[in-house]
Design a protein around this motif. Sequence first.
Motif, mmCIF file in Angstrom:
data_model
loop_
_atom_site.group_PDB
_atom_site.id
_atom_site.type_symbol
_atom_site.label_atom_id
_atom_site.label_comp_id
_atom_site.label_asym_id
_atom_site.label_seq_id
_atom_site.Cartn_x
_atom_site.Cartn_y
_atom_site.Cartn_z
ATOM 1 N N GLU A 6 1.503 -2.705 -8.073
ATOM 2 C CA GLU A 6 1.125 -3.942 -8.771
ATOM 3 C C GLU A 6 -0.266 -3.878 -9.374
ATOM 4 O O GLU A 6 -0.566 -4.597 -10.324
ATOM 5 C CB GLU A 6 1.221 -5.126 -7.818
ATOM 6 N N ARG A 7 -1.105 -3.015 -8.836
ATOM 7 C CA ARG A 7 -2.475 -2.915 -9.343
ATOM 8 C C ARG A 7 -2.510 -2.522 -10.818
ATOM 9 O O ARG A 7 -3.453 -2.841 -11.530
ATOM 10 C CB ARG A 7 -3.278 -1.940 -8.503
ATOM 11 N N ILE A 8 -1.478 -1.828 -11.299
ATOM 12 C CA ILE A 8 -1.450 -1.420 -12.707
ATOM 13 C C ILE A 8 -1.397 -2.650 -13.600
ATOM 14 O O ILE A 8 -2.195 -2.799 -14.525
ATOM 15 C CB ILE A 8 -0.269 -0.472 -12.984
ATOM 16 N N HIS A 9 -0.458 -3.556 -13.327
ATOM 17 C CA HIS A 9 -0.348 -4.769 -14.146
ATOM 18 C C HIS A 9 -1.586 -5.656 -13.989
ATOM 19 O O HIS A 9 -2.027 -6.281 -14.952
ATOM 20 C CB HIS A 9 0.915 -5.550 -13.785
ATOM 21 N N ARG A 11 -4.631 -4.675 -13.589
ATOM 22 C CA ARG A 11 -5.726 -4.085 -14.375
ATOM 23 C C ARG A 11 -5.392 -4.000 -15.854
ATOM 24 O O ARG A 11 -6.284 -4.007 -16.696
ATOM 25 C CB ARG A 11 -6.048 -2.702 -13.847
ATOM 26 N N HIS A 12 -4.106 -3.874 -16.152
ATOM 27 C CA HIS A 12 -3.649 -3.715 -17.542
ATOM 28 C C HIS A 12 -2.466 -4.655 -17.772
ATOM 29 O O HIS A 12 -1.306 -4.240 -17.701
ATOM 30 C CB HIS A 12 -3.233 -2.265 -17.800
ATOM 31 N N PRO A 13 -2.739 -5.933 -18.031
ATOM 32 C CA PRO A 13 -1.664 -6.932 -18.139
ATOM 33 C C PRO A 13 -0.628 -6.629 -19.215
ATOM 34 O O PRO A 13 0.479 -7.143 -19.164
ATOM 35 C CB PRO A 13 -2.404 -8.238 -18.455
ATOM 36 N N GLU A 14 -0.970 -5.789 -20.170
ATOM 37 C CA GLU A 14 -0.014 -5.433 -21.217
ATOM 38 C C GLU A 14 1.079 -4.485 -20.722
ATOM 39 O O GLU A 14 2.078 -4.272 -21.403
ATOM 40 C CB GLU A 14 -0.743 -4.809 -22.421
ATOM 41 N N LEU A 15 0.888 -3.912 -19.520
ATOM 42 C CA LEU A 15 1.866 -2.983 -18.954
ATOM 43 C C LEU A 15 2.616 -3.641 -17.804
ATOM 44 O O LEU A 15 2.024 -3.994 -16.794
ATOM 45 C CB LEU A 15 1.176 -1.711 -18.445
ATOM 46 N N ARG A 16 3.903 -3.789 -17.970
ATOM 47 C CA ARG A 16 4.744 -4.309 -16.887
ATOM 48 C C ARG A 16 5.295 -3.127 -16.081
ATOM 49 O O ARG A 16 5.363 -1.999 -16.579
ATOM 50 C CB ARG A 16 5.907 -5.106 -17.463
ATOM 51 N N ALA A 17 5.704 -3.394 -14.860
ATOM 52 C CA ALA A 17 6.247 -2.334 -14.000
ATOM 53 C C ALA A 17 7.427 -1.640 -14.670
ATOM 54 O O ALA A 17 7.548 -0.415 -14.619
ATOM 55 C CB ALA A 17 6.647 -2.906 -12.642
ATOM 56 N N GLU A 18 8.296 -2.407 -15.323
ATOM 57 C CA GLU A 18 9.454 -1.804 -15.971
ATOM 58 C C GLU A 18 9.063 -0.920 -17.151
ATOM 59 O O GLU A 18 9.740 0.069 -17.446
ATOM 60 C CB GLU A 18 10.497 -2.850 -16.385
ATOM 61 N N ASP A 19 7.949 -1.253 -17.838
ATOM 62 C CA ASP A 19 7.455 -0.396 -18.917
ATOM 63 C C ASP A 19 7.039 0.962 -18.367
ATOM 64 O O ASP A 19 7.393 2.011 -18.915
ATOM 65 C CB ASP A 19 6.235 -1.023 -19.605
ATOM 66 N N VAL A 20 6.291 0.939 -17.278
ATOM 67 C CA VAL A 20 5.778 2.171 -16.675
ATOM 68 C C VAL A 20 6.919 2.994 -16.087
ATOM 69 O O VAL A 20 6.979 4.214 -16.286
ATOM 70 C CB VAL A 20 4.706 1.840 -15.620
ATOM 71 N N ALA A 70 -1.632 3.861 -14.700
ATOM 72 C CA ALA A 70 -0.987 3.885 -16.011
ATOM 73 C C ALA A 70 -1.950 3.286 -17.024
ATOM 74 O O ALA A 70 -2.699 2.349 -16.713
ATOM 75 C CB ALA A 70 0.322 3.107 -15.998
ATOM 76 N N PHE A 71 -1.908 3.847 -18.226
ATOM 77 C CA PHE A 71 -2.856 3.449 -19.251
ATOM 78 C C PHE A 71 -2.238 3.748 -20.610
ATOM 79 O O PHE A 71 -1.546 4.760 -20.770
ATOM 80 C CB PHE A 71 -4.148 4.267 -19.067
ATOM 81 N N THR A 72 -2.471 2.890 -21.587
ATOM 82 C CA THR A 72 -2.014 3.157 -22.942
ATOM 83 C C THR A 72 -3.124 2.836 -23.920
ATOM 84 O O THR A 72 -3.810 1.818 -23.750
ATOM 85 C CB THR A 72 -0.723 2.367 -23.281
#
Length: 85
Positions: A6-9, A11-20, A70-72
């Motif tokens: 969950e820390r990914i979303h 820190r980066h709200p534009e990335l959802r778990a399903e995207d990653v 994860a990062f974009t």
Amino acid sequence: MVFVLERIHARHPELRAEDVAHAWEHAIVSAARSDARPFEYLAVGYDARGRLIEMVGRANENGDWVIWHAFTPPTPKARRELGLE
């Protein structure tokens, strides 16, 4: 199975778990980390929206992947590490 922390979303709200998870499952290139972090893998892949995502994960004891970074778009460092320059 792919688990995205969950820390990914957070820190980066534009990335959802399903995207990653989609990007990990459809990675165009991946490799074991070349530095001193054993068992970590770096990958780059496209999510369902066509965004290129950099990801770092490791397999757990069950063989499932846990993605903790994860990062974009992918950073120049990640592109170099994967030979995408």
